[in-house]
Each structure stands twice: as structure tokens, then as C-alpha cells.
Design a protein around this motif. Structure first.
Motif, PDB file in Angstrom:
ATOM      1  N   ARG A  93       0.827  -1.209   0.000  1.00 35.42           N
ATOM      2  CA  ARG A  93       0.000   0.000   0.000  1.00 35.42           C
ATOM      3  C   ARG A  93       0.861   1.259   0.000  1.00 35.42           C
ATOM      4  NH1 ARG A  93      -2.896   3.186   3.907  1.00 35.42           N
ATOM      5  NH2 ARG A  93      -4.891   3.917   3.046  1.00 35.42           N
ATOM      6  N   ALA A  94       1.936   1.262   0.783  1.00 36.33           N
ATOM      7  CA  ALA A  94       2.797   2.447   0.853  1.00 36.33           C
ATOM      8  C   ALA A  94       3.409   2.761  -0.510  1.00 36.33           C
ATOM      9  CB  ALA A  94       3.910   2.225   1.882  1.00 36.33           C
ATOM     10  N   VAL A  95       3.798   1.719  -1.221  1.00 35.89           N
ATOM     11  CA  VAL A  95       4.376   1.910  -2.555  1.00 35.89           C
ATOM     12  C   VAL A  95       3.334   2.477  -3.504  1.00 35.89           C
ATOM     13  CG1 VAL A  95       5.263   0.680  -4.579  1.00 35.89           C
ATOM     14  CG2 VAL A  95       6.155   0.158  -2.299  1.00 35.89           C
ATOM     15  N   ARG A  96       2.130   1.929  -3.473  1.00 36.56           N
ATOM     16  CA  ARG A  96       1.076   2.394  -4.375  1.00 36.56           C
ATOM     17  C   ARG A  96       0.707   3.848  -4.092  1.00 36.56           C
ATOM     18  NH1 ARG A  96      -3.844  -1.568  -4.480  1.00 36.56           N
ATOM     19  NH2 ARG A  96      -4.331  -0.252  -6.289  1.00 36.56           N
ATOM     20  N   LEU A  97       0.663   4.215  -2.827  1.00 32.60           N
ATOM     21  CA  LEU A  97       0.347   5.602  -2.480  1.00 32.60           C
ATOM     22  C   LEU A  97       1.451   6.554  -2.937  1.00 32.60           C
ATOM     23  CD1 LEU A  97      -1.168   5.182   1.113  1.00 32.60           C
ATOM     24  CD2 LEU A  97      -2.378   5.832  -0.986  1.00 32.60           C
ATOM     25  N   ALA A  98       2.702   6.149  -2.729  1.00 30.99           N
ATOM     26  CA  ALA A  98       3.823   6.987  -3.160  1.00 30.99           C
ATOM     27  C   ALA A  98       3.838   7.140  -4.676  1.00 30.99           C
ATOM     28  CB  ALA A  98       5.143   6.383  -2.678  1.00 30.99           C
ATOM     29  N   ALA A  99       3.555   6.044  -5.385  1.00 27.52           N
ATOM     30  CA  ALA A  99       3.525   6.095  -6.847  1.00 27.52           C
ATOM     31  C   ALA A  99       2.392   6.993  -7.332  1.00 27.52           C
ATOM     32  CB  ALA A  99       3.376   4.693  -7.414  1.00 27.52           C
ATOM     33  N   ALA A 100       1.227   6.890  -6.716  1.00 24.01           N
ATOM     34  CA  ALA A 100       0.090   7.719  -7.109  1.00 24.01           C
ATOM     35  C   ALA A 100       0.373   9.196  -6.848  1.00 24.01           C
ATOM     36  CB  ALA A 100      -1.165   7.281  -6.355  1.00 24.01           C
ATOM     37  N   ALA A 101       0.956   9.489  -5.686  1.00 18.46           N
ATOM     38  CA  ALA A 101       1.288  10.877  -5.358  1.00 18.46           C
ATOM     39  C   ALA A 101       2.331  11.423  -6.330  1.00 18.46           C
ATOM     40  CB  ALA A 101       1.803  10.956  -3.925  1.00 18.46           C
ATOM     41  N   GLY A 102       3.312  10.594  -6.693  1.00 24.06           N
ATOM     42  CA  GLY A 102       4.333  11.031  -7.638  1.00 24.06           C
ATOM     43  C   GLY A 102       3.757  11.323  -9.008  1.00 24.06           C
ATOM     44  N   ALA A 103       2.888  10.442  -9.483  1.00 23.47           N
ATOM     45  CA  ALA A 103       2.251  10.650 -10.782  1.00 23.47           C
ATOM     46  C   ALA A 103       1.430  11.933 -10.780  1.00 23.47           C
ATOM     47  CB  ALA A 103       1.371   9.457 -11.138  1.00 23.47           C
ATOM     48  N   ALA A 104       0.720  12.181  -9.682  1.00 24.92           N
ATOM     49  CA  ALA A 104      -0.092  13.393  -9.582  1.00 24.92           C
ATOM     50  C   ALA A 104       0.784  14.651  -9.578  1.00 24.92           C
ATOM     51  CB  ALA A 104      -0.947  13.346  -8.318  1.00 24.92           C
ATOM     52  N   ALA A 105       1.874  14.619  -8.825  1.00 19.82           N
ATOM     53  CA  ALA A 105       2.764  15.785  -8.757  1.00 19.82           C
ATOM     54  C   ALA A 105       3.382  16.095 -10.112  1.00 19.82           C
ATOM     55  CB  ALA A 105       3.863  15.525  -7.723  1.00 19.82           C
ATOM     56  N   ILE A 106       3.791  15.061 -10.823  1.00 16.15           N
ATOM     57  CA  ILE A 106       4.395  15.260 -12.141  1.00 16.15           C
ATOM     58  C   ILE A 106       3.362  15.800 -13.124  1.00 16.15           C
ATOM     59  CG2 ILE A 106       5.388  14.030 -14.105  1.00 16.15           C
ATOM     60  CD1 ILE A 106       6.745  12.182 -11.994  1.00 16.15           C
ATOM     61  N   THR A 107       2.147  15.273 -13.061  1.00 17.55           N
ATOM     62  CA  THR A 107       1.078  15.749 -13.951  1.00 17.55           C
ATOM     63  C   THR A 107       0.754  17.203 -13.680  1.00 17.55           C
ATOM     64  OG1 THR A 107       0.138  13.516 -14.065  1.00 17.55           O
ATOM     65  CG2 THR A 107      -1.287  15.353 -14.695  1.00 17.55           C
ATOM     66  N   LEU A 108       0.663  17.584 -12.416  1.00 19.53           N
ATOM     67  CA  LEU A 108       0.388  18.983 -12.073  1.00 19.53           C
ATOM     68  C   LEU A 108       1.503  19.907 -12.552  1.00 19.53           C
ATOM     69  CD1 LEU A 108      -1.078  18.595  -8.458  1.00 19.53           C
ATOM     70  CD2 LEU A 108      -2.305  19.269 -10.544  1.00 19.53           C
ATOM     71  N   ALA A 109       2.740  19.446 -12.445  1.00 15.93           N
ATOM     72  CA  ALA A 109       3.862  20.254 -12.919  1.00 15.93           C
ATOM     73  C   ALA A 109       3.773  20.469 -14.425  1.00 15.93           C
ATOM     74  CB  ALA A 109       5.180  19.571 -12.557  1.00 15.93           C
ATOM     75  N   ALA A 110       3.329  19.441 -15.156  1.00 16.62           N
ATOM     76  CA  ALA A 110       3.216  19.560 -16.612  1.00 16.62           C
ATOM     77  C   ALA A 110       2.082  20.490 -17.017  1.00 16.62           C
ATOM     78  CB  ALA A 110       2.987  18.184 -17.221  1.00 16.62           C
ATOM     79  N   LEU A 111       1.088  20.637 -16.146  1.00 17.59           N
ATOM     80  CA  LEU A 111      -0.059  21.489 -16.471  1.00 17.59           C
ATOM     81  C   LEU A 111       0.193  22.964 -16.203  1.00 17.59           C
ATOM     82  CD1 LEU A 111      -2.967  19.259 -15.109  1.00 17.59           C
ATOM     83  CD2 LEU A 111      -2.296  19.619 -17.491  1.00 17.59           C
ATOM     84  N   ARG A 112       1.319  23.278 -15.577  1.00 16.74           N
ATOM     85  CA  ARG A 112       1.636  24.688 -15.339  1.00 16.74           C
ATOM     86  C   ARG A 112       1.819  25.399 -16.666  1.00 16.74           C
ATOM     87  NH1 ARG A 112       6.613  25.637 -11.632  1.00 16.74           N
ATOM     88  NH2 ARG A 112       5.803  27.755 -11.769  1.00 16.74           N
ATOM     89  N   PRO A 113       1.358  26.656 -16.775  1.00 15.23           N
ATOM     90  CA  PRO A 113       1.578  27.405 -18.017  1.00 15.23           C
ATOM     91  C   PRO A 113       3.061  27.511 -18.331  1.00 15.23           C
ATOM     92  CG  PRO A 113      -0.003  28.536 -16.613  1.00 15.23           C
ATOM     93  CD  PRO A 113       0.580  27.423 -15.795  1.00 15.23           C
ATOM     94  N   VAL A 114       3.406  27.431 -19.615  1.00 17.85           N
ATOM     95  CA  VAL A 114       4.803  27.511 -20.025  1.00 17.85           C
ATOM     96  C   VAL A 114       5.444  28.803 -19.553  1.00 17.85           C
ATOM     97  CG1 VAL A 114       6.342  27.611 -22.026  1.00 17.85           C
ATOM     98  CG2 VAL A 114       4.438  26.018 -22.012  1.00 17.85           C
ATOM     99  N   SER A 115       4.677  29.881 -19.546  1.00 11.97           N
ATOM    100  CA  SER A 115       5.232  31.182 -19.157  1.00 11.97           C
ATOM    101  C   SER A 115       5.688  31.207 -17.713  1.00 11.97           C
ATOM    102  CB  SER A 115       4.185  32.281 -19.366  1.00 11.97           C
ATOM    103  OG  SER A 115       3.021  32.015 -18.601  1.00 11.97           O
ATOM    104  N   ARG A 116       5.216  30.278 -16.892  1.00 12.47           N
ATOM    105  CA  ARG A 116       5.577  30.260 -15.481  1.00 12.47           C
ATOM    106  C   ARG A 116       6.749  29.340 -15.199  1.00 12.47           C
ATOM    107  NH1 ARG A 116       0.461  29.091 -11.905  1.00 12.47           N
ATOM    108  NH2 ARG A 116       2.069  29.362 -10.292  1.00 12.47           N
ATOM    109  N   ARG A 117       7.188  28.601 -16.240  1.00  9.25           N
ATOM    110  CA  ARG A 117       8.344  27.722 -16.050  1.00  9.25           C
ATOM    111  C   ARG A 117       9.617  28.513 -16.241  1.00  9.25           C
ATOM    112  NH1 ARG A 117       5.840  23.549 -19.949  1.00  9.25           N
ATOM    113  NH2 ARG A 117       4.275  22.559 -18.633  1.00  9.25           N
ATOM    114  N   ARG A 118      10.666  28.078 -15.527  1.00 10.87           N
ATOM    115  CA  ARG A 118      11.974  28.716 -15.664  1.00 10.87           C
ATOM    116  C   ARG A 118      12.895  27.786 -16.408  1.00 10.87           C
ATOM    117  NH1 ARG A 118      11.100  28.824 -10.300  1.00 10.87           N
ATOM    118  NH2 ARG A 118      12.876  27.461  -9.932  1.00 10.87           N
ATOM    119  N   THR A 119      13.795  28.320 -17.180  1.00 10.75           N
ATOM    120  CA  THR A 119      14.784  27.494 -17.862  1.00 10.75           C
ATOM    121  C   THR A 119      15.897  27.175 -16.894  1.00 10.75           C
ATOM    122  OG1 THR A 119      15.860  29.487 -18.648  1.00 10.75           O
ATOM    123  CG2 THR A 119      14.292  28.424 -20.131  1.00 10.75           C
TER     124      THR A 119
END
Length: 241
Positions: free
Chosen positions: A215-241
Motif C-alpha cells: 500500500r505504501a508503494v502504491r500511495l507513493a507512486a500515485a502521489a508522484g504521478a499526480a505531482a508530475i502531472t500537475l507540474a506539466a499542467l503549469r503554463p509555459v510562461s511560469r516555467r523557468r529554464t
């Protein structure tokens, strides 16, 4: 002359990178990774991600090796780093196919480092084929996650209890660390952010959906997938190079 040498090296490395695991599966035993299953290894179907990775890497290599692409600034910045990533991935596949799995936990992080350098250099400015950021993103996203899994697999190969409390805790911590690193890279990338997010989030999401994982692994994996998806949804103008 330097552009031609780099293009030849890149084409050779990419050919080996794609051919080695596929030919090994067809004419040999393939990569014997199932023997070293871990609590954080994605399910078998998750590895279909290699199809788009290979396709994009081939397309990127063709674009960089064409006469019009050899002298492109992006080709010059990323060509040698991609060559290194392809060659080390090839070495990993050979080690996994020839009962030298003990070497793979060292090889895959090195391949990931080369891919990270290429991805960072893609951010340096415009130019290059659009498929190059896609190829670096897909490759980096998957190998960053795979490196974490491979370290755990190396411990199993060395005799660790694959389902013991230490392996579960260590694997969970590894997923959190890898997810955080990838999410940060996605949030700060102007080019190739979505492919980077897709390949890593795919691996994490499929792991989260695997019912027989702790269960701990599945929760960590789900949280990681969500965090990465949210980061990808940020507007490009708000990302830094």
C-alpha cells in the motif's frame, strides 16, 4: 568534419540502442529482469513505453544526421550527450541479457545522467527538430524512474528480501525522491516537459494500479504521478529554464 563525426557516432549508438534489446528478445533470452522483481517494479504492460521512446529517438537521430540538421545548434549541443545515453543504455541491455545484472544499477543512473544533460541542453534556445525535445524528455522520464527500480533490483540480485520491510521502505523513499526530481525538471523545462512527464507518470501510475504491491508503494507512486502531472499542467510562461 566535427559535425559528421558526431552524426556518425550518434547514428551508430542509436542503432545499437534500439537493436540490442529487440534482437535479444527475438533470438536470445532477452533481458532477464523478471528474476529480480521488486515491490516498485511497474507491471509488464508499462514497458510498452519503449515503443514511443524508440520511435522518437530514431526520428530525432535521423533529423540530426541529415545534412540540414548536422550543423544545427541543438544538434551540436545534444548530439554527444545523446550518444552517451544510447551507448550506456545498450551496455545495460547487454548486461541484463548476459547474467551480469550486478552491473546494471551503476549503468542505468549513468544513462539517465547523459539523458538529463541532453534535456538540459535542449532548453538552451530555439532550433532543432521538434522531435528532439520529445525524445530527450521521454527517455529521461522513463530512465529516471527505471534507475530507482534498478537499484532496488540490484539489491534483490544481491540477496535482499524483495518484500521485506527494508525493501518496501527503501523503495517507497526512492519513488518519492525520483518523483520529486522529475516533477522539478518538468516544472522548469520550456521544451520537452510534456513528454518528460508522460513517460515517468505512466510508470508511476501503472505501479499505483498494481494491486499486489504494498500500500505504501502504491500511495507513493500515485502521489508522484499526480505531482508530475500537475507540474506539466503549469503554463509555459511560469516555467523557468
Amino acid at each position: 568534419m566535427g559535425d559528421r563525426i558526431r552524426s556518425l557516432a550518434l547514428a551508430t549508438a542509436c542503432t545499437a540502442f534500439v537493436a540490442t534489446p529487440n534482437l535479444g528478445a527475438l533470438v536470445g533470452r532477452g533481458e532477464q529482469t523478471r528474476r529480480y522483481d521488486t515491490v516498485i517494479t511497474p507491471p509488464d504492460y508499462a514497458f510498452t513505453v519503449w515503443a514511443p521512446i524508440f520511435a522518437c529517438c530514431i526520428a530525432s537521430t535521423v533529423a540530426q544526421c541529415r545534412p540540414s540538421g548536422r550543423g544545427d545548434p541543438v544538434s551540436r549541443r545534444t548530439g554527444w550527450a545523446l550518444t552517451g545515453a544510447y551507448l550506456v543504455n545498450t551496455a545495460w541491455s547487454l548486461a541484463a541479457q548476459t547474467d551480469r545484472f550486478r552491473y546494471t544499477p551503476y549503468l542505468l543512473p549513468l544513462a539517465t545522467a547523459f539523458a538529463a544533460v541532453a534535456h538540459a541542453r535542449v532548453q538552451g534556445g530555439p532550433g532543432g527538430a521538434a522531435v528532439t525535445p520529445a525524445s530527450t524528455g521521454l527517455l529521461l522520464g522513463w530512465t529516471a524512474l527505471a534507475s530507482t527500480v534498478n537499484v532496488a533490483a540490484g539489491a534483490v540480485a544481491a540477496g535482499a528480501d524483495r518484500t521485506g520491510p527494508r525493501m518496501v521502505a527503501g523503495g517507497t523513499a526512492g519513488l518519492v525522491a525520483a518523483s520529486t526530481a522529475v516533477a522539478t525538471a518538468v516544472a522548469t523545462s520550456r521544451r520537452g516537459a510534456v513528454p518528460l512527464a508522460l513517460s515517468s507518470a505512466w510508470g508511476l501510475a501503472t505501479t499505483a494500479l498494481t494491486r499486489h504491491r504494498p500500500r505504501a508503494v502504491r500511495l507513493a507512486a500515485a502521489a508522484g504521478a499526480a505531482a508530475i502531472t500537475l507540474a506539466a499542467l503549469r503554463p509555459v510562461s511560469r516555467r523557468r529554464t
